[in-house]
Design an enzyme around this catalytic site. Structure first.
Site, mmCIF file in Angstrom:
data_model
loop_
_atom_site.group_PDB
_atom_site.id
_atom_site.type_symbol
_atom_site.label_atom_id
_atom_site.label_comp_id
_atom_site.label_asym_id
_atom_site.label_seq_id
_atom_site.Cartn_x
_atom_site.Cartn_y
_atom_site.Cartn_z
ATOM 1 N N ASP A 97 0.859 -1.176 0.000
ATOM 2 C CA ASP A 97 0.000 0.000 0.000
ATOM 3 C C ASP A 97 0.909 1.245 0.000
ATOM 4 O O ASP A 97 1.400 1.655 -1.044
ATOM 5 C CB ASP A 97 -0.902 -0.101 1.231
ATOM 6 C CG ASP A 97 -1.910 1.013 1.360
ATOM 7 O OD1 ASP A 97 -2.128 1.730 0.383
ATOM 8 O OD2 ASP A 97 -2.488 1.173 2.450
ATOM 9 N N ASP A 153 -8.022 -8.775 5.396
ATOM 10 C CA ASP A 153 -9.027 -8.797 6.460
ATOM 11 C C ASP A 153 -9.573 -7.424 6.815
ATOM 12 O O ASP A 153 -9.054 -6.387 6.401
ATOM 13 C CB ASP A 153 -8.404 -9.387 7.730
ATOM 14 C CG ASP A 153 -7.453 -8.393 8.414
ATOM 15 O OD1 ASP A 153 -6.621 -7.782 7.705
ATOM 16 O OD2 ASP A 153 -7.550 -8.213 9.640
HETATM 17 P P1 5GP Z 1 1.804 -0.526 3.780
HETATM 18 O O1 5GP Z 1 2.860 -0.490 4.826
HETATM 19 O O2 5GP Z 1 2.305 -0.893 2.422
HETATM 20 O O3 5GP Z 1 1.000 0.741 3.753
HETATM 21 O O4 5GP Z 1 0.757 -1.539 4.323
HETATM 22 C C1 5GP Z 1 0.581 -2.799 3.914
HETATM 23 C C2 5GP Z 1 -0.442 -3.427 4.842
HETATM 24 O O5 5GP Z 1 -1.627 -2.619 4.980
HETATM 25 C C3 5GP Z 1 -0.926 -4.712 4.238
HETATM 26 O O6 5GP Z 1 -0.073 -5.786 4.591
HETATM 27 C C4 5GP Z 1 -2.326 -4.824 4.796
HETATM 28 O O7 5GP Z 1 -2.283 -5.410 6.061
HETATM 29 C C5 5GP Z 1 -2.793 -3.404 4.958
HETATM 30 N N1 5GP Z 1 -3.659 -2.977 3.816
HETATM 31 C C6 5GP Z 1 -3.343 -2.083 2.868
HETATM 32 N N2 5GP Z 1 -4.344 -1.943 1.984
HETATM 33 C C7 5GP Z 1 -5.320 -2.798 2.371
HETATM 34 C C8 5GP Z 1 -6.615 -3.128 1.841
HETATM 35 O O8 5GP Z 1 -7.099 -2.633 0.818
HETATM 36 N N3 5GP Z 1 -7.323 -4.055 2.521
HETATM 37 C C9 5GP Z 1 -6.866 -4.657 3.664
HETATM 38 N N4 5GP Z 1 -7.650 -5.553 4.246
HETATM 39 N N5 5GP Z 1 -5.647 -4.370 4.194
HETATM 40 C C10 5GP Z 1 -4.879 -3.454 3.543
#
Ligand code: 5GP
Length: 190
Positions: A97, A153
């Site tokens: 993300d 989730d």
């Molecule tokens: P980042 O550090 O890249 O922002 O976050 C990644 C984490 O955010 C993922 O492993 C997941 O747990 C959560 N996440 C990001 N986008 C989504 C989404 O659309 N749905 C869900 N359920 N979790 C997300």
């Protein structure tokens, strides 16, 4: 199903793409005995399917992260059972993300004398990226909608949906008594 949830990637499309990713990973890691390291818990369905599409010898392990703070600070809550020293590591993530989680993880691996690190993410939320992280193998590029299912989730629920769904109405989710349409767990509408 109403208009609250929309299936964005169905089971057949996931299966096809995971197979392509597995073949690409196998072709790039012939003779290297790589280790797939799944980032718990969201990776589980994806990793289970991916490992069976990689037809070269490899190992599977897991780690669990704890997140704290807004800026995606993470620490390793449960480390891999095997040592990663000298190994070709393939990190398996459900979704990238902002990229903060993956970049923190890559930083922590960089001090471990691994032979190499590649990253695979089923989903890449490109427009939300804050830090530039290498995603070497990517399943699908998506926008900034909130997704559920196939490991993803909400409060620990819905990881068991066999396909990927976008949530159109977040209020539906905050109602703990609301249930996801049961058809989404079955063979689907087609
Ligand atoms: P980042 O550090 O890249 O922002 O976050 C990644 C984490 O955010 C993922 O492993 C997941 O747990 C959560 N996440 C990001 N986008 C989504 C989404 O659309 N749905 C869900 N359920 N979790 C997300």
């Amino acid at each position: 199903m109403g208009n609250s949830y929309l299936e964005v990637v169905d089971r057949a499309a996931i299966e096809r793409r995971v197979s392509e990713l597995g073949q690409a990973i196998a072709a790039d890691h012939e003779g290297l005995n790589p280790v797939l390291v799944g980032v718990l818990k969201g990776c589980v369905p994806f990793l289970a399917d991916l490992t069976r599409q990689i037809d070269i010898p490899h190992e599977v392990d897991f780690l669990l992260l704890t997140r704290f703070g807004e800026r995606g600070r993470v620490s390793v809550a449960m480390d891999t059972a095997i040592s990663l020293e000298g190994r070709h590591v393939i990190l398996v993530e459900d979704i990238v993300d902002t990229g903060l989680t993956l970049s923190a993880l890559l930083r922590s691996l960089s001090v471990r004398a691994v032979a190499g690190v590649k990253t695979v993410a089923l989903l890449d939320k490109v427009p939300r990226r804050i830090v530039d992280v290498p995603v070497d193998y990517r399943g699908f590029e998506i926008g900034d909608e909130f997704l559920l299912g196939y490991g993803l989730d909400w409060g620990g629920r819905y990881r068991n949906l066999p396909s990927l769904w976008a949530v159109m109405d977040m209020e539906q989710l905050t109602d703990l008594d609301a249930t996801f349409p049961t058809a989404a767990f079955g063979n689907g509408a087609g």
